[in-house]
Write a protein that holds these residues in place. Structure first.
Motif: not given
Length: 213
Positions: A154-176
């Motif tokens: 569970d702990e690793r899954r949570f860390r990875v989910l946070v990273a994935a959501r943050a990564g998508v936001s970082a990509f969107r931020s660059a595009l914007i």
């Protein structure tokens, strides 16, 4: 012609019409930009009425998001090919860059000429769904680098989910940011990739504010 053959022919015609509308939309997005292209333009280029267009797509955004969906398997594969020892944020960065750099010309034209509204503003219902799907797919691919995703603690899954959501936001931020600076009309395409790298560097650095002068 029996019923099965008739249904098969009808479904093939529907698939051909949907693909023709999709290809027409991509060409128009490349020529005129996403925002300047209307549903009426796409319908005319696909030789159908606007009413027929809406039988296949809910909006022009729905057409554009279809390409995002088509890129998902490539993104997942690119992540799985990253070294298991590489941190999640680094794996996401290299995957996004690899897929963006290998994207076909019409897809890049859509990306650079003006993104669907869901990428640049609070997402519509369709945009929210594709963003959620993208985040989940990225997380699953990251987890699979080290074994069965279902067996991840569970702990690793949570860390990875946070990273994935943050990564998508970082990509969107660059595009914007790319479009805020003038987009493809004012900047070379390489500037977009630089902004992606800058966004992920900020993410890895914890988005700390610059030191006061």
């Amino acid at each position: 012609m029996d019923d099965r053959a008739h249904i098969g022919l009808r479904e093939r015609k529907k698939a051909a019409t949907r693909e023709a509308l999709h290809e027409a939309a991509l060409l128009l997005f490349a020529e005129r930009g996403y925002r300047a292209t209307t549903v009426a333009d796409i319908a005319a280029a696909g030789n159908v009425s606007e009413r027929t267009f809406f039988r296949y797509f809910r909006s022009k955004e729905d057409v554009a998001l279809q390409d995002v969906r088509r890129l998902l398997p490539k993104l997942e594969q690119a992540i799985r090919e990253r070294p298991p020892s590489e941190p999640p944020v680094g794996a996401l960065l290299h995957a996004f860059l690899a897929v963006a750099e290998s994207a076909e010309a019409p897809q890049l034209a859509l990306l650079y000429s003006g993104p669907p509204i869901s990428w640049a503003t609070p997402p519509t219902q369709s945009g929210a769904r594709i963003l959620t799907t993208l985040e989940a797919a990225m997380a699953a691919a990251l987890l699979s680098r080290a074994g069965d995703p279902a067996e991840a603690e569970d702990e690793r899954r949570f860390r990875v989910l946070v990273a994935a959501r943050a990564g998508v936001s970082a990509f969107r931020s660059a595009l914007i940011r790319f479009h805020e600076l003038g987009g493809v009309e004012a900047l070379p395409a390489e500037r977009f990739f630089e902004l992606v790298r800058e966004a992920f560097a900020l993410l890895e650095d914890g988005c700390r504010a610059p030191s006061p002068r």
